[in-house]
Write an enzyme that holds these catalytic residues in place. Structure first.
Site, PDB file in Angstrom:
ATOM      1  N   ARG A  90      10.281  19.316 -36.204  1.00  0.00           N
ATOM      2  CA  ARG A  90       9.481  19.807 -34.984  1.00  0.00           C
ATOM      3  C   ARG A  90       8.918  18.423 -34.629  1.00  0.00           C
ATOM      4  NH1 ARG A  90       4.364  23.253 -35.167  1.00  0.00           N
ATOM      5  NH2 ARG A  90       3.827  22.923 -33.288  1.00  0.00           N
ATOM      6  N   HIS A 178       4.189  24.278 -28.226  1.00  0.00           N
ATOM      7  CA  HIS A 178       4.533  25.514 -28.623  1.00  0.00           C
ATOM      8  C   HIS A 178       6.029  25.739 -28.365  1.00  0.00           C
ATOM      9  CE1 HIS A 178       0.169  26.920 -29.547  1.00  0.00           C
ATOM     10  NE2 HIS A 178       0.776  26.371 -30.914  1.00  0.00           N
TER      11      HIS A 178
END
Ligand code: ADP
Length: 389
Positions: A90, A178
Site C-alpha cells: 500500500r 483510504h
C-alpha cells in the site's frame, strides 16, 4: 509450489501484512495475517485465519531492514517454507502519475519517493519497506498499490479547490485517501449485487474519511490534498478554517514544523479531550472532555455523511468500517441518530451485536458494518500485474 503473495500495508508506526495463496479459481485467499512493530519494541506477530497464533516474538533489530528481514525469513522458513512470488505494498500517495498498480522498478521507487512533499508524514512509511526489500531480496518483484487511485474517478467540481487556476495545474487538488479500504468495500457491495446503490462508506479508524460511491466508483470523499482534511481523527484536526492557520503563523509566530505537528499529532480526539486519541479510552472515561471530543467526532461525521449524500443525489446505503466503524456501537448509534431525518433507523440489538446489517426494517437506508480487507485488495492487484501462472 503454491504461489505466495506477501501484502504489506504500511502505516506510520506499524505495518500490517497478509500472506496470500491462490485458491483453485486463481483467487487470492489469506493464509495468515500479522503486524510488525519497529523501534525499541520491535516485534513480529501473525495468526492463521482460524485465529491460531503462529508467531509473537520480539526482534533484536528494530530498523526497517531488521524487521522486514525477519518477516521475509519467517515467511520463507518457519511459516511452512513458502516461496514468495511477489510482494504488494500500500502506497499512500500516487500523485498525478500513479493510478494503476505498478511493478516497482528502481526508477519508479525514486518517483514514488519524490512524491513525499505531497504526504510528508506518510509517504516515507510507504517507501521504507520497499527500499528494505529491494536491498534484502533484489530479485523479488514488488508491486505498488496507491491509496489515492480509487478516487481518480472524482470529477470537477468535487475534486477542485477555489484557488487561482494555476494551483490546480501544479497538483493542488483533492486526491482522497483510504482508497484500498474503499475499494475493498466496493468489491464486497458488487459481490452482493448492491453496487448500484448510492452509498457512503465511513472509514472510521485512527485516520478517518468518507467516500461517496456508486457502481464501484468514488464520486466524492472528505480527505483532500492531504490526509488532514475532513473528519475529526485520532490526532488530526480534519477540516479547519484556513484563517486559523494564518493566525497561528502570523500572530502566534508558529513555525511550519510546529504547525504541522499540532495539526497531525496534537489535534483531533486527543487534542479536544486532552486525554487520548483512542476511542475505546474516551468511551470508558467519565471525564466530560472525553464526551465533548466524541460529540465533535460524531457531529462532524454526520454532517459530512449528509454532504456526501447530497453529492450522490440521495442515499440508499451507509457502510461503517475500520476500528471505530466496526467496533463502536455507541458511535454508530450517535451518528445515525443525527441522520434520522434522512430516513435512517437502527435496529438496537443488531447494532450492539455488530451485525452485518444494523438498520431496522423500517429504515429507508440500509446501514451495514463491513470489515475492510486492504491486504486482499493488494494481493489481487499484485496478480493483475504479475499474472496467475
Ligand atoms: P488504524 O487507522 O490505525 O488502522 P483502526 O482501524 O485499528 O486504526 O482503528 C483504531 C480506532 O478504533 C481507535 O480509536 C480504537 O480505539 C478504535 N476501536 C477499536 N476497538 C474499539 C472498540 N471495541 N470500541 C470502540 N472503539 C474501538
Amino acid at each position: 509450489m503454491n504461489k505466495t503473495i506477501l501484502a504489506l500495508n504500511a502505516g506510520s508506526s506499524s505495518v500490517k501484512f497478509g500472506i496470500c495463496e491462490l485458491d483453485r479459481a486463481g483467487e487470492p485467499t489469506m493464509a495468515a495475517r500479522g503486524s510488525l512493530q519497529f523501534g525499541p519494541s520491535a516485534r513480529i506477530k501473525a495468526k492463521a485465519e482460524d485465529g491460531k497464533s503462529l508467531v509473537d516474538r520480539a526482534l533484536p533489530h528494530g530498523d526497517q531492514e531488521g524487521v522486514i528481514g525477519a518477516l521475509l525469513d519467517w515467511v520463507e522458513t518457519e511459516s511452512g517454507g513458502r516461496e514468495i512470488s511477489a510482494c504488494g505494498h500500500r502506497i499512500v500517495h500516487g500523485g498525478t502519475s500513479f493510478f494503476d498498480p505498478v511493478l516497482l522498478t528502481p526508477e519508479r521507487i525514486d518517483a514514488v519517493e519524490a512524491l513525499t512533499p505531497l504526504s510528508p508524514l506518510h509517504q516515507p512509511g510507504s517507501v521504507a519497506p520497499i527500499r528494505a526489500i529491494a536491498k534484502l531480496r533484489p530479485q523479488l518483484r514488488q508491486i505498488g498499490c496507491f491509496d489515492t487511485a480509487f478516487h481518480r474517478t472524482i470529477d470537477p467540481p468535487a475534486n477542485r479547490f477555489a484557488l487561482p487556476r494555476g494551483y490546480e495545474e501544479r497538483g493542488i487538488r483533492r486526491y482522497g485517501f483510504h482508497g484500498l479500504s474503499f475499494e475493498s468495500i466496493a468489491s464486497r457491495l458488487a459481490a452482493e449485487g448492491k453496487a448500484d446503490r448510492r452509498t457512503v462508506v465511513a472509514h472510521l479508524g485512527n485516520g478517518a474519511s468518507l467516500c461517496a460511491m456508486r457502481h464501484g466508483r468514488s464520486l466524492d470523499t472528505t480527505m483532500g490534498f492531504s490526509a488532514l482534511d475532513g473528519l475529526v481523527m485520532g490526532t488530526r484536526c480534519g477540516t479547519l478554517d484556513p484563517g486559523v492557520l494564518l493566525h497561528l503563523l502570523q500572530h502566534d509566530r508558529m513555525s511550519a514544523d510546529e504547525l504541522q505537528h499540532v495539526l497531525y499529532e496534537k489535534s483531533g480526539l486527543l487534542g479536544v479531550s486532552g486525554i487520548s486519541a483512542d476511542m475505546r479510552e474516551l468511551e470508558a472515561s467519565a471525564d466530560p472532555k472525553a464526551r465533548e471530543a466524541i460529540e465533535l467526532f460524531v457531529f462532524r461525521a454526520a454532517r459530512e455523511i449528509a454532504a456526501l449524500a447530497n453529492t450522490l443525489g440521495g442515499l440508499d446505503c451507509l457502510v461503517f468500517t475500520a476500528g471505530i466503524g466496526e467496533k463502536s456501537s455507541a458511535v454508530r448509534k450517535a451518528i445515525c441518530d443525527r441522520l434520522g431525518w434522512l430516513g435512517i433507523a437502527l435496529d438496537e440489538s443488531s447494532n450492539l451485536a455488530h451485525d452485518p446489517i444494523i438498520s431496522a426494517a423500517a429504515s429507508t437506508i440500509e446501514v451495514k458494518v463491513m470489515p475492510a480487507d486492504e491486504e486482499i485488495v493488494i494481493a489481487r492487484h499484485v496478480l493483475e500485474v504479475i499474472g496467475t501462472t
